[in-house]
Enzyme design. Sequence first.
Site, PDB file in Angstrom:
ATOM      1  N   LYS A 169       0.676  -1.117   0.137  1.00 32.26           N
ATOM      2  CA  LYS A 169       0.121   0.069  -0.196  1.00 32.26           C
ATOM      3  C   LYS A 169       1.021   1.367   0.056  1.00 32.26           C
ATOM      4  O   LYS A 169       2.196   1.307   0.113  1.00 32.26           O
ATOM      5  CB  LYS A 169      -0.874   0.037   1.371  1.00 32.26           C
ATOM      6  CG  LYS A 169      -2.054  -1.426   0.941  1.00 32.26           C
ATOM      7  CD  LYS A 169      -3.029  -0.989   2.211  1.00 32.26           C
ATOM      8  CE  LYS A 169      -3.981  -2.332   2.414  1.00 32.26           C
ATOM      9  NZ  LYS A 169      -5.062  -1.990   3.363  1.00 32.26           N
TER      10      LYS A 169
ATOM     11  N   TYR B 236     -12.406  -2.487  -3.928  1.00 34.25           N
ATOM     12  CA  TYR B 236     -12.862  -2.523  -2.487  1.00 34.25           C
ATOM     13  C   TYR B 236     -14.576  -2.252  -2.517  1.00 34.25           C
ATOM     14  O   TYR B 236     -15.158  -1.919  -1.501  1.00 34.25           O
ATOM     15  CB  TYR B 236     -12.458  -1.364  -1.787  1.00 34.25           C
ATOM     16  CG  TYR B 236     -10.993  -1.642  -1.122  1.00 34.25           C
ATOM     17  CD1 TYR B 236     -11.024  -2.782  -0.334  1.00 34.25           C
ATOM     18  CD2 TYR B 236      -9.986  -0.841  -1.681  1.00 34.25           C
ATOM     19  CE1 TYR B 236      -9.358  -3.151  -0.034  1.00 34.25           C
ATOM     20  CE2 TYR B 236      -8.748  -1.259  -1.013  1.00 34.25           C
ATOM     21  CZ  TYR B 236      -8.478  -2.155  -0.287  1.00 34.25           C
ATOM     22  OH  TYR B 236      -7.012  -2.403   0.147  1.00 34.25           O
TER      23      TYR B 236
ATOM     24  N   ASN C 209      -1.888   0.261   6.674  1.00 33.03           N
ATOM     25  CA  ASN C 209      -1.421  -0.914   7.202  1.00 33.03           C
ATOM     26  C   ASN C 209      -0.688  -1.715   6.436  1.00 33.03           C
ATOM     27  O   ASN C 209      -0.566  -3.193   6.347  1.00 33.03           O
ATOM     28  CB  ASN C 209      -2.742  -1.670   7.819  1.00 33.03           C
ATOM     29  CG  ASN C 209      -3.679  -2.116   6.603  1.00 33.03           C
ATOM     30  OD1 ASN C 209      -3.576  -1.860   5.696  1.00 33.03           O
ATOM     31  ND2 ASN C 209      -4.588  -3.132   6.812  1.00 33.03           N
TER      32      ASN C 209
ATOM     33  N   HIS D 292      -2.452  -5.580   1.769  1.00 32.54           N
ATOM     34  CA  HIS D 292      -3.653  -6.181   1.584  1.00 32.54           C
ATOM     35  C   HIS D 292      -3.244  -7.736   1.136  1.00 32.54           C
ATOM     36  O   HIS D 292      -2.473  -7.799   0.398  1.00 32.54           O
ATOM     37  CB  HIS D 292      -4.540  -5.361   0.403  1.00 32.54           C
ATOM     38  CG  HIS D 292      -5.564  -6.465  -0.074  1.00 32.54           C
ATOM     39  ND1 HIS D 292      -6.831  -6.283   0.685  1.00 32.54           N
ATOM     40  CD2 HIS D 292      -5.673  -7.222  -0.899  1.00 32.54           C
ATOM     41  CE1 HIS D 292      -7.584  -7.242   0.243  1.00 32.54           C
ATOM     42  NE2 HIS D 292      -6.886  -7.670  -0.992  1.00 32.54           N
TER      43      HIS D 292
ATOM     44  N   GLU E 149      -9.542 -11.092  -7.450  1.00 27.68           N
ATOM     45  CA  GLU E 149      -8.890 -10.100  -7.211  1.00 27.68           C
ATOM     46  C   GLU E 149      -7.738 -10.115  -8.330  1.00 27.68           C
ATOM     47  O   GLU E 149      -7.226  -9.175  -8.602  1.00 27.68           O
ATOM     48  CB  GLU E 149      -8.260  -9.827  -5.514  1.00 27.68           C
ATOM     49  CG  GLU E 149      -9.240  -9.669  -4.632  1.00 27.68           C
ATOM     50  CD  GLU E 149      -8.851  -9.338  -3.324  1.00 27.68           C
ATOM     51  OE1 GLU E 149      -9.754  -8.927  -2.400  1.00 27.68           O
ATOM     52  OE2 GLU E 149      -8.094  -9.896  -3.006  1.00 27.68           O
TER      53      GLU E 149
HETATM   54  P1  CMP Z   1      -7.554  -4.547   3.479  1.00 24.37           P
HETATM   55  O1  CMP Z   1      -7.260  -5.785   3.655  1.00 24.37           O
HETATM   56  O2  CMP Z   1      -6.915  -3.855   2.080  1.00 24.37           O
HETATM   57  O3  CMP Z   1      -9.299  -4.548   3.209  1.00 24.37           O
HETATM   58  C1  CMP Z   1      -9.977  -3.428   3.570  1.00 24.37           C
HETATM   59  C2  CMP Z   1      -9.193  -2.148   4.182  1.00 24.37           C
HETATM   60  O4  CMP Z   1      -9.745  -0.927   4.838  1.00 24.37           O
HETATM   61  C3  CMP Z   1      -8.290  -2.733   5.582  1.00 24.37           C
HETATM   62  O5  CMP Z   1      -7.282  -3.608   4.880  1.00 24.37           O
HETATM   63  C4  CMP Z   1      -8.092  -1.641   6.123  1.00 24.37           C
HETATM   64  O6  CMP Z   1      -6.731  -1.075   5.704  1.00 24.37           O
HETATM   65  C5  CMP Z   1      -9.042  -0.516   5.886  1.00 24.37           C
HETATM   66  N1  CMP Z   1      -9.866  -0.117   6.907  1.00 24.37           N
HETATM   67  C6  CMP Z   1      -9.952   1.344   7.192  1.00 24.37           C
HETATM   68  N2  CMP Z   1     -10.594   1.344   8.292  1.00 24.37           N
HETATM   69  C7  CMP Z   1     -10.797  -0.065   8.646  1.00 24.37           C
HETATM   70  C8  CMP Z   1     -11.915  -0.453   9.764  1.00 24.37           C
HETATM   71  N3  CMP Z   1     -12.414   0.311  10.861  1.00 24.37           N
HETATM   72  N4  CMP Z   1     -12.087  -1.796   9.645  1.00 24.37           N
HETATM   73  C9  CMP Z   1     -11.571  -2.477   8.837  1.00 24.37           C
HETATM   74  N5  CMP Z   1     -10.748  -2.028   7.709  1.00 24.37           N
HETATM   75  C10 CMP Z   1     -10.423  -0.788   7.880  1.00 24.37           C
END
Ligand code: CMP
Length: 139
Positions: free
Chosen positions: A10, A50, A113, A116, A127
């Site tokens: 990311k 998403y 974070n 993904h 995906e």
């Molecule tokens: P990812 O695995 O990329 O899938 C959805 C993303 O939403 C997740 O990782 C997080 O980085 C992001 N995200 C942001 N806020 C939240 C939240 N409150 N709960 C879950 N995912 C979140």
Amino acid sequence: ATERTFSIIKPDATKRNITGKVIDRLEGAGLRVIASKRIQMTREQAEGFYGVHRERPFFADLCDFMTSGPVVVQVLEGENAVAKNREVMGATNPADAAPGTIRADFAESIEANSVHGSDAPETAAEEIKFFFTEQELVG
Ligand code: CMP
């Protein structure tokens, strides 16, 4: 069984120039990068990718973040690749991620974070198709 999963490094990680460190963790876990490209995601791509999160309160912020800088989209192959990748990534929220995982060591927040990873083999197939053609997968 040998399996494929989809991974994104990311914008928080590309910004800090730690894509190599992330890939090192993936390869160290026995995953093989069989396709990789660095891209600037468009708004349309982020919202489409998403789409399952469209109704969530964090959806707009998530799409803002994922289009805020370059990402590296990858296909990983290996034994139980989906579960293995999730294990090496750690929990979504870095505050909950086990020590030694990518998110525990590199992630800045639940949004920024660092990585993904697909949550199931069926999701992985979808995906992968979203970003890659079959010819781009070189095992
Ligand atoms: P990812 O695995 O990329 O899938 C959805 C993303 O939403 C997740 O990782 C997080 O980085 C992001 N995200 C942001 N806020 C939240 C939240 N409150 N709960 C879950 N995912 C979140």
